[in-house]
Design an enzyme around this catalytic site. Structure first.
Site, PDB file in Angstrom:
ATOM      1  N   GLY A  10     -36.698  42.418 -34.761  1.00 48.32           N
ATOM      2  CA  GLY A  10     -38.041  42.396 -34.201  1.00 48.32           C
ATOM      3  C   GLY A  10     -38.799  41.112 -34.509  1.00 48.32           C
ATOM      4  N   ASN A  11     -38.540  40.515 -35.701  1.00 47.03           N
ATOM      5  CA  ASN A  11     -39.285  39.316 -36.104  1.00 47.03           C
ATOM      6  C   ASN A  11     -38.952  38.090 -35.254  1.00 47.03           C
ATOM      7  OD1 ASN A  11     -36.668  39.081 -37.293  1.00 47.03           O
ATOM      8  ND2 ASN A  11     -37.461  37.692 -38.849  1.00 47.03           N
ATOM      9  N   LYS A 128     -36.478  59.729 -33.101  1.00 50.40           N
ATOM     10  CA  LYS A 128     -37.001  58.364 -33.083  1.00 50.40           C
ATOM     11  C   LYS A 128     -38.388  58.344 -32.425  1.00 50.40           C
ATOM     12  CE  LYS A 128     -36.348  53.867 -33.422  1.00 50.40           C
ATOM     13  NZ  LYS A 128     -36.341  53.166 -34.676  1.00 50.40           N
ATOM     14  N   LYS A 213     -30.239  48.844 -31.563  1.00 58.74           N
ATOM     15  CA  LYS A 213     -29.765  47.567 -31.032  1.00 58.74           C
ATOM     16  C   LYS A 213     -28.599  46.988 -31.830  1.00 58.74           C
ATOM     17  CE  LYS A 213     -31.648  43.987 -33.752  1.00 58.74           C
ATOM     18  NZ  LYS A 213     -32.016  44.764 -34.900  1.00 58.74           N
ATOM     19  N   LYS A 275     -27.378  48.301 -39.408  1.00 60.82           N
ATOM     20  CA  LYS A 275     -26.814  46.940 -39.450  1.00 60.82           C
ATOM     21  C   LYS A 275     -25.477  46.967 -40.188  1.00 60.82           C
ATOM     22  CE  LYS A 275     -31.432  44.936 -39.715  1.00 60.82           C
ATOM     23  NZ  LYS A 275     -31.700  45.053 -38.280  1.00 60.82           N
TER      24      LYS A 275
HETATM   25  P1  ADP Z   1     -34.902  44.513 -37.477  1.00 63.26           P
HETATM   26  O1  ADP Z   1     -36.054  44.435 -36.549  1.00 63.26           O
HETATM   27  O2  ADP Z   1     -34.374  43.163 -37.851  1.00 63.26           O
HETATM   28  O3  ADP Z   1     -33.819  45.466 -37.025  1.00 63.26           O
HETATM   29  P2  ADP Z   1     -35.487  46.463 -39.591  1.00 63.26           P
HETATM   30  O4  ADP Z   1     -36.845  46.682 -40.120  1.00 63.26           O
HETATM   31  O5  ADP Z   1     -34.897  47.517 -38.726  1.00 63.26           O
HETATM   32  O6  ADP Z   1     -35.532  45.040 -38.859  1.00 63.26           O
HETATM   33  O7  ADP Z   1     -34.468  46.208 -40.799  1.00 63.26           O
HETATM   34  C1  ADP Z   1     -34.735  45.248 -41.798  1.00 63.26           C
HETATM   35  C2  ADP Z   1     -35.419  45.905 -42.991  1.00 63.26           C
HETATM   36  O8  ADP Z   1     -34.486  46.752 -43.672  1.00 63.26           O
HETATM   37  C3  ADP Z   1     -35.879  44.980 -44.085  1.00 63.26           C
HETATM   38  O9  ADP Z   1     -37.131  44.410 -43.799  1.00 63.26           O
HETATM   39  C4  ADP Z   1     -35.919  45.890 -45.320  1.00 63.26           C
HETATM   40  O10 ADP Z   1     -37.233  46.313 -45.580  1.00 63.26           O
HETATM   41  C5  ADP Z   1     -35.108  47.114 -44.911  1.00 63.26           C
HETATM   42  N1  ADP Z   1     -34.063  47.542 -45.836  1.00 63.26           N
HETATM   43  C6  ADP Z   1     -33.756  48.848 -46.095  1.00 63.26           C
HETATM   44  N2  ADP Z   1     -32.743  48.945 -46.947  1.00 63.26           N
HETATM   45  C7  ADP Z   1     -32.353  47.692 -47.260  1.00 63.26           C
HETATM   46  C8  ADP Z   1     -31.327  47.148 -48.099  1.00 63.26           C
HETATM   47  N3  ADP Z   1     -30.486  47.923 -48.781  1.00 63.26           N
HETATM   48  N4  ADP Z   1     -31.209  45.802 -48.175  1.00 63.26           N
HETATM   49  C9  ADP Z   1     -32.052  44.997 -47.477  1.00 63.26           C
HETATM   50  N5  ADP Z   1     -33.035  45.448 -46.666  1.00 63.26           N
HETATM   51  C10 ADP Z   1     -33.198  46.788 -46.547  1.00 63.26           C
HETATM   52 MG    MG Z   2     -34.020  47.588 -36.798  1.00 64.46          MG
END
Ligand code: ADP
Ligand code: MG
Length: 313
Positions: A10-11, A128, A213, A275
């Site tokens: 998202g960023n 969701k 995604k 991820k």
């Molecule tokens: P994106 O839009 O890139 O998919 P998300 O918010 O879905 O972003 O995923 C990234 C977030 O996952 C990070 O900002 C962090 O707060 C969170 N997160 C949760 N668990 C973990 C972990 N084990 N290691 C790193 N980040 C984590």
């Molecule tokens: Mg995400």
């Protein structure tokens, strides 16, 4: 030449705290485009995919606000709108950045549908949240009249929830692959693709759901036979004991090690969880390398010098 599927978080389009004005989105996409262009300059063949949560959420708010003047569109069509709008910005800014670097590469977006299984257990458990917050009366009306599922969201109001089924197959895969092989830079599978189901006779229809995604990026990367799946987000990588004093960022890890941490529950559902799952599936399905890194380290991450870098051994 190594093929890289880059999944943008998202960023890449909107920073925390921004409202989502056109200028904000243009600025962020341009910064992202610079990273993508640098990857191409380094000699990678790049396919871009991206999230669409805030954008499709805003489209749904527009739809609801104008309900009495303009007929609201269903979620699949709103998803297509978001792919077009983000795809346009990506196409233009990536092309401009490539040209600046003396690279004359065609850039195109493919509106992408993703097939999900109509028997997916997610359909019996919509989870969701999507779209705006409403009061109880509106939620009850929608549940009764439209058969939607709504939940009360921690005191902030009522919100619609939809299923998030597992992506199975990228419908436009062959077109994406053909363009990639012809040397085009392709933007595809935005927001995980538009969720569709296929009837036994092969007919597709759009549904009210969302697809993760990162999991869809794996389907795309596996289908086109990419070497690397590079997931770019707003943290330096995956961490164990995330958010605790013993938090540790993972650098180079083997697939087995990552699977062990996953089984121990280190990666949160809905953020880092998908991820890590996407990377594991990619390597299990024949991919070489999976990387999770922050957007501003894209170039180093692509060559395994930043982020969480996962290989089979
Ligand atoms: P994106 O839009 O890139 O998919 P998300 O918010 O879905 O972003 O995923 C990234 C977030 O996952 C990070 O900002 C962090 O707060 C969170 N997160 C949760 N668990 C973990 C972990 N084990 N290691 C790193 N980040 C984590
Ligand atoms: Mg995400």
């Amino acid at each position: 030449m190594a093929t890289l599927v880059v999944a943008l978080g998202g960023n890449a389009i909107l920073q925390r705290g921004e409202r989502g004005t056109a200028e904000e989105q243009r600025k962020n996409v341009d910064i992202t485009a610079q990273q993508i262009a640098l990857l191409v300059k380094q000699g990678h063949r790049v396919v871009v995919t991206h999230g669409n949560g805030p954008q499709v959420g805003n489209i749904m708010i527009q739809n609801e606000a104008a309900r009495d003047q303009v007929p609201p569109m269903p979620m699949d069509i709103a998803g297509a709108e978001s792919q077009g709008m983000i795809g346009y910005m990506m196409q233009m800014y990536i092309r401009n950045r490539l040209r600046e670097m003396g690279l004359d590469i065609p850039v195109a977006t493919i509106i992408t549908q993703t097939i999900v299984d109509s028997e997916d257990p997610a359909f019996s458990n919509p989870s969701k949240p999507v779209g705006p917050f409403y009061d109880r009366a509106w939620a009850e009306k929608r549940m009764k009249e439209a058969g939607e599922t709504w939940i009360e969201d921690s005191g902030r109001g009522w919100r619609r929830v939809v299923p998030s089924p597992d992506p199975k197959f990228i419908v436009e895969g062959p077109s994406i692959k053909a363009l990639v092989e012809a040397g085009h830079l392709v933007v595809a599978s935005g927001g995980g693709g538009i969720p569709v189901i296929m009837s036994p006779d092969g007919k597709l229809s759009g549904i009210e759901a969302v697809i993760d995604k990162d999991l869809a990026a794996e389907r795309l990367a596996t289908y086109i036979g990419a070497d690397t799946l590079l997931i770019l987000t707003d943290v330096p990588g995956a961490a164990v004991n995330f958010g605790t004093p013993s938090q540790r960022w993972l650098g180079k890890v083997s697939l087995e090690e990552l699977e062990r941490y996953q089984a121990e529950g280190h990666f949160r559902k809905g953020s880092m969880g998908p991820k890590v799952e996407a990377i594991i599936r990619f390597l299990r399905n024949g991919g070489q390398t999976g990387v999770i890194a922050s957007l501003d380290r894209a170039v180093d991450a692509a060559s395994g010098r930043a982020g969480t870098v996962v290989t089979k051994t």
